[in-house]
Design an enzyme around this catalytic site. Structure first.
Site, PDB file in Angstrom:
ATOM      1  N   LYS A 135       0.855  -1.201   0.000  1.00  0.00           N
ATOM      2  CA  LYS A 135       0.000   0.000   0.000  1.00  0.00           C
ATOM      3  C   LYS A 135       0.881   1.237   0.000  1.00  0.00           C
ATOM      4  CE  LYS A 135      -3.374   2.672   2.608  1.00  0.00           C
ATOM      5  NZ  LYS A 135      -4.294   2.774   3.739  1.00  0.00           N
ATOM      6  N   GLU A 150     -11.483  10.679  -5.875  1.00  0.00           N
ATOM      7  CA  GLU A 150     -11.506  10.673  -4.403  1.00  0.00           C
ATOM      8  C   GLU A 150     -10.750  11.888  -3.840  1.00  0.00           C
ATOM      9  OE1 GLU A 150     -10.653   6.800  -2.580  1.00  0.00           O
ATOM     10  OE2 GLU A 150      -9.563   7.903  -1.033  1.00  0.00           O
ATOM     11  N   LYS A 172     -11.911  15.124  -1.413  1.00  0.00           N
ATOM     12  CA  LYS A 172     -11.178  15.545  -0.209  1.00  0.00           C
ATOM     13  C   LYS A 172     -10.765  17.026  -0.313  1.00  0.00           C
ATOM     14  CE  LYS A 172      -9.632  10.914   0.948  1.00  0.00           C
ATOM     15  NZ  LYS A 172      -8.624   9.884   0.673  1.00  0.00           N
ATOM     16  N   GLU A 207      -7.306  -1.772   2.453  1.00  0.00           N
ATOM     17  CA  GLU A 207      -6.647  -0.484   2.711  1.00  0.00           C
ATOM     18  C   GLU A 207      -6.709  -0.136   4.204  1.00  0.00           C
ATOM     19  OE1 GLU A 207      -8.246   2.141  -0.552  1.00  0.00           O
ATOM     20  OE2 GLU A 207      -7.451   3.690   0.779  1.00  0.00           O
ATOM     21  N   GLU A 233      -8.986  12.447  11.216  1.00  0.00           N
ATOM     22  CA  GLU A 233      -8.188  11.355  11.783  1.00  0.00           C
ATOM     23  C   GLU A 233      -7.478  11.737  13.083  1.00  0.00           C
ATOM     24  OE1 GLU A 233      -5.427   9.546   9.064  1.00  0.00           O
ATOM     25  OE2 GLU A 233      -4.769   8.110  10.577  1.00  0.00           O
TER      26      GLU A 233
END
Ligand SMILES: C=C(O[C@H]1C=CC=C(C(=O)O)[C@@H]1O)C(=O)O
Length: 485
Positions: free
Chosen positions: A242, A471, A475, A336, A292
């Site tokens: 990843k 995506e 964001k 992910e 986050e």
């Protein structure tokens, strides 16, 4: 975010049983400062003096806005949904660090500062006592000339924080062995008066508002889908499983951008995020609203989370629920996110943590996007501190990749720009070792009329360049709306 009132940890500073409100006279203040100066002379070392008082309800962002000075550093963080906000400005003591030991260097600075701290007043209140504001860049080494160093920690001259209905104001000052007592006492007395009956500044003239501002130019750097395609090829070749690739977009406005006005937009639209601003005192601010949390330590417990995998929000309840259900079932997004959880486990278990988390991720829904989230909790093992946790966790595969070293090397080759504080760790620590750090996502570096926006996406086997680009567009939307684009 929450008020870090960690009753079981004794603070490493001296707390004097003096009530600054009951003794609120210029003479009493001078007497107290004289005691501090005597201690500084005895130890041959300056003392950080921290005076905490409970004040009438204040909005820390409005306070910061009222006394905002572009040439002073500031820190701001707010979590609307938890009814907490903290603001601080002007540095009384500060340190910069870099290299792989930067978290340990920051901890040493905090310990040494607290060993020479004298605190009075509402030290036990939520957000009482001195707080250390910190920003760690994504990389542990940065080229000279960057707006923020690889690590910066500072104690502000003043701090105002709100937790629910309680507001605490803290004034910090440095008392050296030869401190001019009269001058110091006068300054503190003025600050004390100001925060006890704070008057918000009058509104700005209309020409300064965001509505009057025009966007002159929007520029994207690099070819993002091409970089993603290369990353996918390198994943297929087994270099890493990843990698999180980011892109930047520069917005040029007709008038200077005011970071705190943008923050006001962000906090209203993203109550579930940490809205934040950190200013370097040279006119540059890093601001955002991040979903986050990297780590929070309070009352002997650690909270962290694995957040990754993204889907748009739906226009109707049905469409939104369908998109959420698809995200929960998506093999690519589950992998992910699982890699983030696995990394947290792998890195915290050797420190003695026994992590608790639900078997299945849940959805974290924001105004522009939804994510997979696994909340993680654990008892803090003895002698393990928040910065030890950060040193292990950062950067998680939510912003770096897996394996870490190979992914970071790939990021440097494929992105072609410096991330600075984007995807770094930003937060604060109190005198009891409690504190909270979040990841600098959904963010921008604001400098005069220019804002540099950052957005990234996790790439694994099965990712598609065009989807990842879409995506990152979602964001970007958070900051673009705050800029009124
Ligand atoms: C790297 C970013 O988001 C991370 C956090 C949540 C979901 C992510 C994703 O789905 O790719 C990213 O890992 C960013 O916002 O720039």
């Amino acid at each position: 975010m929450g008020a870090e009132n960690d009753s079981e940890n004794d603070p490493a500073m001296t707390i004097l049983p003096i009530d600054p409100v009951a003794n609120a006279t210029p003479e009493a203040l001078r007497g107290f400062l004289a005691t501090c100066r005597t201690a500084a002379q005895r130890d041959g070392h300056a003392k950080l003096v921290s005076i905490s008082i409970a004040v009438d309800a204040l909005d820390p962002l409005a306070v910061l806005e009222s006394i905002f000075e572009p040439d002073e550093p500031h820190f701001y963080a707010e979590r609307v949904s938890l009814d907490t906000a903290i603001a601080g400005a002007e540095a009384v003591v500060a340190t910069d660090a870099h290299g792989p030991e930067r978290f340990a260097a920051a901890q040493r600075f905090i310990d040494e500062t607290l060993a020479h701290t004298i605190a009075v007043g509402e030290v036990e209140a939520a957000f009482g006592g001195p707080h250390f504001f910190a920003a760690f860049a994504f990389e542990n080494e940065l080229a000279p000339g960057e707006p923020f160093p690889a690590a910066r920690v500072f104690v502000p001259r003043w701090q105002v924080a709100r937790a629910g209905s309680g507001t605490t104001a803290v004034a910090n000052l440095l008392v050296t062995p030869d401190a001019p007592l009269e001058l110091l006492a006068e300054k503190v007395w003025r600050a004390h008066g100001k925060f006890r009956t704070f008057e918000y500044a009058a509104p700005e003239p209309p020409t300064q508002t965001a509505d009057a501002r025009a966007t002159l130019k929007v520029t994207d750097q690099g070819d993002y889908p091409a970089a993603v395609a290369q990353a996918i090829a390198r994943i297929a070749a087994g270099e890493f499983s990843k990698i999180v690739l980011a892109r930047t977009r520069t917005v040029q406005a007709s008038e200077p951008l005011h970071p705190l006005q943008m923050l006001n937009q962000l906090r209203q639209r993203f109550p579930e995020c940490h809205a934040f601003s950190i200013a370097n005192g040279r006119g540059q601010s890093f601001i955002g609203a991040t979903p986050e949390r990297l780590a929070r330590v309070s009352r002997g417990a650690l909270e962290t989370e694995a957040l990754a995998g993204s889907a748009p929000r739906g226009a109707s309840a049905t469409e939104d629920a369908r998109l959420g259900a698809e995200l929960l079932r998506s093999d690519k997004d589950r992998r992910e996110q699982r890699l983030v959880l696995d990394s947290i486990q792998r890195r915290l278990t050797p420190l003695g943590f026994a992590l608790e988390f639900p078997a299945e991720p849940i959805l974290k829904k924001l105004a522009n996007v939804q994510h997979l989230l696994t909340p993680v909790r654990a008892v803090l093992p003895p002698h393990v501190r928040l910065l030890d946790v950060l040193a292990q966790l950062h950067p998680t595969p939510a912003v770096g990749g897996s394996p870490r070293a190979a992914a970071i090397a790939g990021i440097r080759q494929l992105e072609g720009f410096s991330r600075g504080l984007y995807a770094g760790a930003i937060g604060w620590i109190n005198a009891r070792g409690g504190g909270e750090f979040f990841v600098g996502l959904r963010s921008a570096l604001v400098d005069g009329c220019t804002a540099r926006l950052f957005a990234g996406a996790g790439i694994v086997a099965g990712s598609a360049p065009e989807k990842e680009r879409a995506e990152t567009e979602l964001k970007f939307r958070a900051m673009q709306e705050a800029l009124k684009l």
